[in-house]
Design a protein around this motif. Structure first.
Motif, PDB file in Angstrom:
ATOM      1  N   GLN A  63      99.464  78.154-125.694  1.00  0.00           N
ATOM      2  CA  GLN A  63      98.570  77.657-124.087  1.00  0.00           C
ATOM      3  C   GLN A  63      97.391  77.370-124.940  1.00  0.00           C
ATOM      4  O   GLN A  63      96.373  77.138-123.882  1.00  0.00           O
ATOM      5  CB  GLN A  63      99.328  78.446-122.884  1.00  0.00           C
ATOM      6  CG  GLN A  63     100.423  77.313-123.042  1.00  0.00           C
ATOM      7  CD  GLN A  63     101.064  76.793-121.600  1.00  0.00           C
ATOM      8  OE1 GLN A  63     100.166  77.462-120.038  1.00  0.00           O
ATOM      9  NE2 GLN A  63     102.061  78.021-121.348  1.00  0.00           N
ATOM     10  N   SER A  97      94.912  74.729-125.583  1.00  0.00           N
ATOM     11  CA  SER A  97      94.035  74.036-124.594  1.00  0.00           C
ATOM     12  C   SER A  97      93.452  74.140-123.473  1.00  0.00           C
ATOM     13  O   SER A  97      94.046  73.805-121.877  1.00  0.00           O
ATOM     14  CB  SER A  97      96.030  73.136-124.007  1.00  0.00           C
ATOM     15  OG  SER A  97      96.925  73.969-124.306  1.00  0.00           O
ATOM     16  N   GLN A 149      90.565  74.509-129.046  1.00  0.00           N
ATOM     17  CA  GLN A 149      90.166  75.190-127.756  1.00  0.00           C
ATOM     18  C   GLN A 149      89.271  74.421-127.812  1.00  0.00           C
ATOM     19  O   GLN A 149      88.753  74.143-126.050  1.00  0.00           O
ATOM     20  CB  GLN A 149      89.629  76.613-128.152  1.00  0.00           C
ATOM     21  CG  GLN A 149      90.639  77.592-127.747  1.00  0.00           C
ATOM     22  CD  GLN A 149      90.704  79.192-127.410  1.00  0.00           C
ATOM     23  OE1 GLN A 149      89.763  79.928-128.265  1.00  0.00           O
ATOM     24  NE2 GLN A 149      91.645  79.539-126.703  1.00  0.00           N
ATOM     25  N   ASN A 155      89.597  70.669-127.216  1.00  0.00           N
ATOM     26  CA  ASN A 155      90.910  70.046-126.174  1.00  0.00           C
ATOM     27  C   ASN A 155      90.140  70.367-124.851  1.00  0.00           C
ATOM     28  O   ASN A 155      90.008  69.571-123.804  1.00  0.00           O
ATOM     29  CB  ASN A 155      91.665  71.028-126.380  1.00  0.00           C
ATOM     30  CG  ASN A 155      93.133  70.946-127.118  1.00  0.00           C
ATOM     31  OD1 ASN A 155      92.805  69.667-128.269  1.00  0.00           O
ATOM     32  ND2 ASN A 155      93.242  71.596-128.048  1.00  0.00           N
TER      33      ASN A 155
END
Length: 224
Positions: free
Chosen positions: A86, A89, A124, A127
């Motif tokens: 995660q 994102s 990162q 997104n």
């Protein structure tokens, strides 16, 4: 004269609160996210001090397992990997895109300087919708020395062909600020909630409550 603005990514630009739901579900409390991040830093820094390099993603995974054991929770390998994934994102803090856009309208060059591995860093920034605001992305993983060691800051200066004094780091972490200043860079501290400077460490000449405030000062001081 400042020529390059280097931005830390995690927490400085991107909001880790997006992970809170996962911490609540899997570890019982969103408040453990802060402990996890601190444990991850400890693992990374100890690796650097002992000569056993540990990349950021591996440290994040190991820190989750340590945290789950500490609090008597069961966390599977897949669940831990899911939280680490995660990281690719995370959303940007609300003011970040516009602040970066304003900075890009100046003559200053911009680079994302992160301890995350290069593939994670690119994901990162893409997104979160801010990749286009950076001329380059530099991962400390490329020199196998994590910030606040001097090598990542030196890698930025080398990439742009400038002196260390021509680089200004922007970060929300006191240890990153200290590393940049010790390496010979300038620095700007983003004093996000809960973030404070080390009273015993070197002080940056720019401090702001968010990236808007910091960029205002950079434009006034460095882009003239």
């Amino acid at each position: 004269m400042t020529k390059v603005i280097a931005f830390d990514v995690n927490e400085t630009l991107l909001d880790l609160r997006a992970l809170d739901a996962a911490f609540e579900e899997l570890l019982g409390s969103a408040e453990l996210r802060g402990q996890w991040f601190a444990q991850m830093l400890q693992l990374s820094f100890v690796g650097g001090l002992t000569g056993e390099y540990v990349d950021y993603s591996t440290a994040q995974y190991a820190a989750l397992l340590m945290l789950s054991e500490r609090y008597g929770r069961t966390l599977t390998s897949d669940e831990a990997t899911g939280i680490v994934n995660q990281m690719g994102s995370l959303p940007a803090h609300p003011e970040v895109p516009e602040a970066l856009r304003r900075l890009c309208s100046t003559s200053l060059r911009t680079v994302a300087l992160t301890n995350s591995p290069a593939a994670v860093a690119e994901a990162q920034l893409v997104n979160s919708g801010i990749r286009d605001h950076f001329d380059e992305v530099v991962s400390a993983d490329s020199v196998k020395r994590l910030k606040p060691a001097k090598e990542p800051y030196q890698a930025v200066a080398k990439m742009f062909g400038v002196d260390m004094a021509d680089v200004r780091l922007v970060a929300a972490h006191w240890w990153d600020i200290a590393g940049a200043l010790t390496a010979g860079c300038k620095a700007a501290f983003v004093a996000r909630p809960g973030m404070v400077l080390n009273p015993m460490g070197p002080r940056p000449d720019i401090v702001g409550a968010d990236l808007d405030a910091v960029v205002d000062q950079i434009v006034a001081l460095d882009a003239t």
